[in-house]
Design a protein around this motif. Structure first.
Motif, PDB file in Angstrom:
ATOM      1  N   LEU A 256       0.687  -1.196   0.021  1.00  9.12           N
ATOM      2  CA  LEU A 256      -0.063   0.113  -0.018  1.00  9.12           C
ATOM      3  C   LEU A 256       0.842   1.393   0.189  1.00  9.12           C
ATOM      4  CD1 LEU A 256      -2.718  -1.062   2.630  1.00  9.12           C
ATOM      5  CD2 LEU A 256      -2.742  -1.155  -0.006  1.00  9.12           C
ATOM      6  N   ASP A 257       2.076   1.097   0.560  1.00  9.41           N
ATOM      7  CA  ASP A 257       2.999   2.231   0.622  1.00  9.41           C
ATOM      8  C   ASP A 257       3.561   2.394  -0.751  1.00  9.41           C
ATOM      9  OD1 ASP A 257       2.820   2.717   3.295  1.00  9.41           O
ATOM     10  OD2 ASP A 257       3.923   1.013   3.943  1.00  9.41           O
ATOM     11  N   ASN A 258       3.860   1.656  -1.608  1.00  9.32           N
ATOM     12  CA  ASN A 258       4.512   1.271  -2.765  1.00  9.32           C
ATOM     13  C   ASN A 258       4.001   0.060  -3.653  1.00  9.32           C
ATOM     14  OD1 ASN A 258       5.911   1.630  -5.123  1.00  9.32           O
ATOM     15  ND2 ASN A 258       8.029   1.932  -4.061  1.00  9.32           N
ATOM     16  N   PRO A 259       3.533   0.356  -4.498  1.00  9.17           N
ATOM     17  CA  PRO A 259       2.763  -0.901  -5.210  1.00  9.17           C
ATOM     18  C   PRO A 259       3.914  -1.453  -6.127  1.00  9.17           C
ATOM     19  CG  PRO A 259       1.211   0.948  -5.622  1.00  9.17           C
ATOM     20  CD  PRO A 259       2.717   1.564  -4.895  1.00  9.17           C
ATOM     21  N   ASN A 260       5.084  -0.962  -6.299  1.00  9.08           N
ATOM     22  CA  ASN A 260       6.029  -1.457  -7.146  1.00  9.08           C
ATOM     23  C   ASN A 260       6.967  -2.419  -6.240  1.00  9.08           C
ATOM     24  OD1 ASN A 260       5.241  -0.290  -9.667  1.00  9.08           O
ATOM     25  ND2 ASN A 260       6.186   1.411  -8.914  1.00  9.08           N
ATOM     26  N   LEU A 261       6.742  -2.376  -4.877  1.00  8.79           N
ATOM     27  CA  LEU A 261       7.758  -3.153  -4.085  1.00  8.79           C
ATOM     28  C   LEU A 261       7.478  -4.411  -4.153  1.00  8.79           C
ATOM     29  CD1 LEU A 261       7.725  -1.147  -0.529  1.00  8.79           C
ATOM     30  CD2 LEU A 261       9.477  -1.675  -2.069  1.00  8.79           C
ATOM     31  N   GLU A 262       8.566  -5.248  -4.194  1.00 10.69           N
ATOM     32  CA  GLU A 262       8.473  -6.877  -4.114  1.00 10.69           C
ATOM     33  C   GLU A 262       8.706  -7.353  -2.801  1.00 10.69           C
ATOM     34  OE1 GLU A 262      10.835  -8.474  -7.371  1.00 10.69           O
ATOM     35  OE2 GLU A 262       9.543  -7.505  -8.892  1.00 10.69           O
ATOM     36  N   PHE A 263       7.912  -8.595  -2.480  1.00 12.15           N
ATOM     37  CA  PHE A 263       8.212  -9.028  -0.821  1.00 12.15           C
ATOM     38  C   PHE A 263       8.344 -10.481  -1.330  1.00 12.15           C
ATOM     39  CE2 PHE A 263       5.590  -5.304  -0.411  1.00 12.15           C
ATOM     40  CZ  PHE A 263       6.041  -4.722   0.476  1.00 12.15           C
ATOM     41  N   ARG A 264       9.441 -11.071  -0.513  1.00 18.67           N
ATOM     42  CA  ARG A 264       9.490 -12.471  -0.515  1.00 18.67           C
ATOM     43  C   ARG A 264       9.623 -12.915   1.185  1.00 18.67           C
ATOM     44  NH1 ARG A 264       8.525 -11.665  -4.884  1.00 18.67           N
ATOM     45  NH2 ARG A 264       9.445 -12.199  -6.753  1.00 18.67           N
ATOM     46  N   PHE A 265       9.458 -14.201   1.239  1.00 14.29           N
ATOM     47  CA  PHE A 265       9.671 -14.853   2.576  1.00 14.29           C
ATOM     48  C   PHE A 265      11.026 -15.468   2.713  1.00 14.29           C
ATOM     49  CE2 PHE A 265       5.089 -14.990   2.531  1.00 14.29           C
ATOM     50  CZ  PHE A 265       4.790 -14.697   3.698  1.00 14.29           C
TER      51      PHE A 265
END
Length: 287
Positions: A256-265
């Motif tokens: 929600l802060d940056n739609p372009n951020l990618e996240f991984r576990f």
């Protein structure tokens, strides 16, 4: 990755649901035998000297014998049905069916191993003496100790009157077990220590292997359940309540802060920790 976690990933589907109900069913059957035909229990008890002579059913049938005190119907109803059943089902819900099944069956296996160890050390000393010292008492105690360690601050009413936390009851039982061991050693009855240690070995090894038990804490389990529920709602309606699907464990940023951020576990962290692209390779692993 811990050994039990590896087993659960590979064999988790073999966990027995509602195992406590089957255990209680065995105790009920054993109680009926004890009241109406106690001779049957002597034919089903765990005696290695008779097992090696061909009575192999004793490897399994001894588990139907209720813990010590089962002769008293009031004790049986209160201690077994109203106490061990709820704590057993609570453990299964917290740990999962496989881990709880492994805990119970390992206790049974260690007890059988302890019985044969005692047989080879003492020979025929116990045969025909009526000393069926390998019973389900300490296995039931291991269930109680596991519950007390998982729910240490839970209060129960002792004798339906005195409120007491599980952790204090566990300490009392642990002191009683240590006192029994000390008494046997003082009187030279070293062989009586074997059934105690063997029957509780599952508790000792299980919590050495899984010494980080925070993920089985009721509060932690509830937090994860609420988190999963919130994630499910956000997938259905991402705008509902502004709930984010991803959050970095370091900086706290979400999509929600940056739609372009990618996240991984991170597979090396002990737990479900998710990181953004800026911290995935720079964070300190959680052990």
């Amino acid at each position: 990755m811990r050994f039990i976690d590896k087993l659960e990933r590979k064999y988790g589907k073999y966990g027995i649901s509602n195992l406590t109900m089957y255990i209680i069913g065995c105790y009920v059957l054993g109680y009926i035998f004890r009241i109406f035909n106690p001779g049957i229990l002597s034919m089903l008890s765990l005696e290695p000297a008779l097992i090696v002579r061909g009575q192999i059913w004793r490897l399994v049938t001894w588990v139907i014998s209720p813990p010590n005190g089962g002769e008293n119907i009031l004790f049986f109803v209160i201690a077994i049905l109203f106490f061990y059943y709820p704590i057993g089902t609570a453990l299964e819900r917290s740990w999962g069916s496989f881990r709880y099944t492994l805990y119970i069956f390992s206790g049974i296996l260690f007890t059988v191993i302890g019985a044969f160890l005692l047989y080879f050390l003492t020979g025929n000393f116990l045969v025909g003496s009526g000393m069926y010292i390998f019973s389900t008492y300490y296995i039931s105690l291991s269930i109680f100790l596991a519950f007390a360690l998982s729910y240490p601050d839970m209060e129960i009413l002792l004798w339906f009157v005195i409120p007491i936390k599980m952790k204090w009851m566990a300490i009392v039982y642990a002191v009683m077990v240590l006192y029994d061991i000390f008494t046997y050693m003082r009187h030279g009855l070293w062989f009586m220590i074997i059934p105690i240690v063997a029957s509780l070995l599952n508790f000792i090894l299980f919590f050495i292997e899984t010494r980080d038990m925070s993920r089985y804490n009721p509060k932690e389990v509830r937090r994860k359940q609420e988190f999963k529920k919130a994630m499910a709602q956000s997938r259905t309606n991402p705008e509902a309540g502004g709930v984010a699907r991803h959050k970095c464990a370091i900086c706290g940023r979400t999509e929600l802060d940056n739609p372009n951020l990618e996240f991984r576990f991170c597979s090396k962290c002990n737990g479900n920790y998710e990181y953004c692209q800026d911290h995935l390779f720079t964070h300190t692993h959680v052990k």
